[in-house]
Design a protein around this motif. Structure first.
Motif, PDB file in Angstrom:
ATOM      1  N   SER A   7       0.835  -1.199   0.000  1.00  0.00           N
ATOM      2  CA  SER A   7       0.000   0.000   0.000  1.00  0.00           C
ATOM      3  C   SER A   7       0.867   1.245   0.000  1.00  0.00           C
ATOM      4  O   SER A   7       1.986   1.247   0.502  1.00  0.00           O
ATOM      5  N   ASN A   8       0.297   2.278  -0.559  1.00  0.00           N
ATOM      6  CA  ASN A   8       0.929   3.589  -0.620  1.00  0.00           C
ATOM      7  C   ASN A   8       2.095   3.603  -1.613  1.00  0.00           C
ATOM      8  O   ASN A   8       3.035   4.359  -1.468  1.00  0.00           O
ATOM      9  N   GLU A  56       3.377  10.182   1.988  1.00  0.00           N
ATOM     10  CA  GLU A  56       3.928   9.641   0.748  1.00  0.00           C
ATOM     11  C   GLU A  56       5.320   9.061   0.930  1.00  0.00           C
ATOM     12  O   GLU A  56       5.851   8.426   0.023  1.00  0.00           O
ATOM     13  N   ASN A  57       5.930   9.291   2.071  1.00  0.00           N
ATOM     14  CA  ASN A  57       7.275   8.786   2.313  1.00  0.00           C
ATOM     15  C   ASN A  57       7.291   7.409   2.952  1.00  0.00           C
ATOM     16  O   ASN A  57       8.348   6.888   3.255  1.00  0.00           O
ATOM     17  N   LYS A  58       6.110   6.818   3.186  1.00  0.00           N
ATOM     18  CA  LYS A  58       6.037   5.489   3.798  1.00  0.00           C
ATOM     19  C   LYS A  58       5.415   4.501   2.823  1.00  0.00           C
ATOM     20  O   LYS A  58       4.433   4.800   2.148  1.00  0.00           O
ATOM     21  N   LEU A  59       5.985   3.326   2.802  1.00  0.00           N
ATOM     22  CA  LEU A  59       5.451   2.216   2.021  1.00  0.00           C
ATOM     23  C   LEU A  59       5.024   1.150   3.026  1.00  0.00           C
ATOM     24  O   LEU A  59       5.811   0.769   3.903  1.00  0.00           O
ATOM     25  N   LYS A  96      10.509   5.292   3.650  1.00  0.00           N
ATOM     26  CA  LYS A  96      10.435   4.408   4.813  1.00  0.00           C
ATOM     27  C   LYS A  96       9.541   3.227   4.436  1.00  0.00           C
ATOM     28  O   LYS A  96       8.533   3.387   3.752  1.00  0.00           O
ATOM     29  N   VAL A  97       9.920   2.044   4.865  1.00  0.00           N
ATOM     30  CA  VAL A  97       9.162   0.829   4.572  1.00  0.00           C
ATOM     31  C   VAL A  97       8.772   0.179   5.893  1.00  0.00           C
ATOM     32  O   VAL A  97       9.604   0.028   6.790  1.00  0.00           O
ATOM     33  N   GLU A  98       7.504  -0.202   6.009  1.00  0.00           N
ATOM     34  CA  GLU A  98       7.025  -0.932   7.180  1.00  0.00           C
ATOM     35  C   GLU A  98       6.372  -2.219   6.705  1.00  0.00           C
ATOM     36  O   GLU A  98       5.588  -2.211   5.757  1.00  0.00           O
ATOM     37  N   VAL A  99       6.728  -3.316   7.373  1.00  0.00           N
ATOM     38  CA  VAL A  99       6.225  -4.637   7.001  1.00  0.00           C
ATOM     39  C   VAL A  99       5.630  -5.298   8.231  1.00  0.00           C
ATOM     40  O   VAL A  99       6.250  -5.307   9.293  1.00  0.00           O
TER      41      VAL A  99
END
Length: 126
Positions: A7-8, A56-59, A96-99
């Motif tokens: 997302s994003n 917009e800086n986070k995935l 930035k990536v969050e999983v």
């Protein structure tokens, strides 16, 4: 077969690169028992599915419906989250990536299972 939702993501021209990087990362975790790329489903969801849609800086990447098995320990799930996050960073660049990785017991209802077993989730951020 886990469902991986991204997302994003606004890099439409790089969807295939991100898709392939995530698949390779998942298949690289041998303890998962996944050997065929067709066992890994990666979809690109709406911007408002996870977290703050305005950032917009986070995935955001969610791994769901990964069946709970003895060999899929917390450490293996954490390794999966890290592998996906690091693979995504190679495509996403400075974002930035969050999983999050959530397992489910086969035959259980996803919501009931998540409430009964909250410790089945792992998280990676980078």
């Amino acid at each position: 077969m886990p469902l991986i939702t991204v997302s994003n993501w606004r890099g439409h021209e790089r969807c295939r690169a991100l898709h392939d990087a995530i698949r390779v990362a998942v298949l690289g975790i041998t303890e998962l028992g996944l050997t065929d790329p067709n066992q890994v489903t990666v979809v690109f969801g709406g911007e408002d599915r996870f977290g703050d849609p305005g950032d917009e800086n986070k995935l955001f990447i969610a791994v769901e419906y990964l069946f709970d098995r003895e060999e899929r320990t917390f450490d293996v799930r954490q390794e999966l989250a890290s592998a996906i996050g690091l693979a995504a960073k190679t495509v996403a660049g400075t974002r930035k990536v969050e999983v999050v990785v959530r397992t489910i017991h086969p035959g259980a209802h996803a919501v009931d299972d998540a409430i009964a077993h909250p410790n089945r989730s792992t998280f990676w951020s980078g």
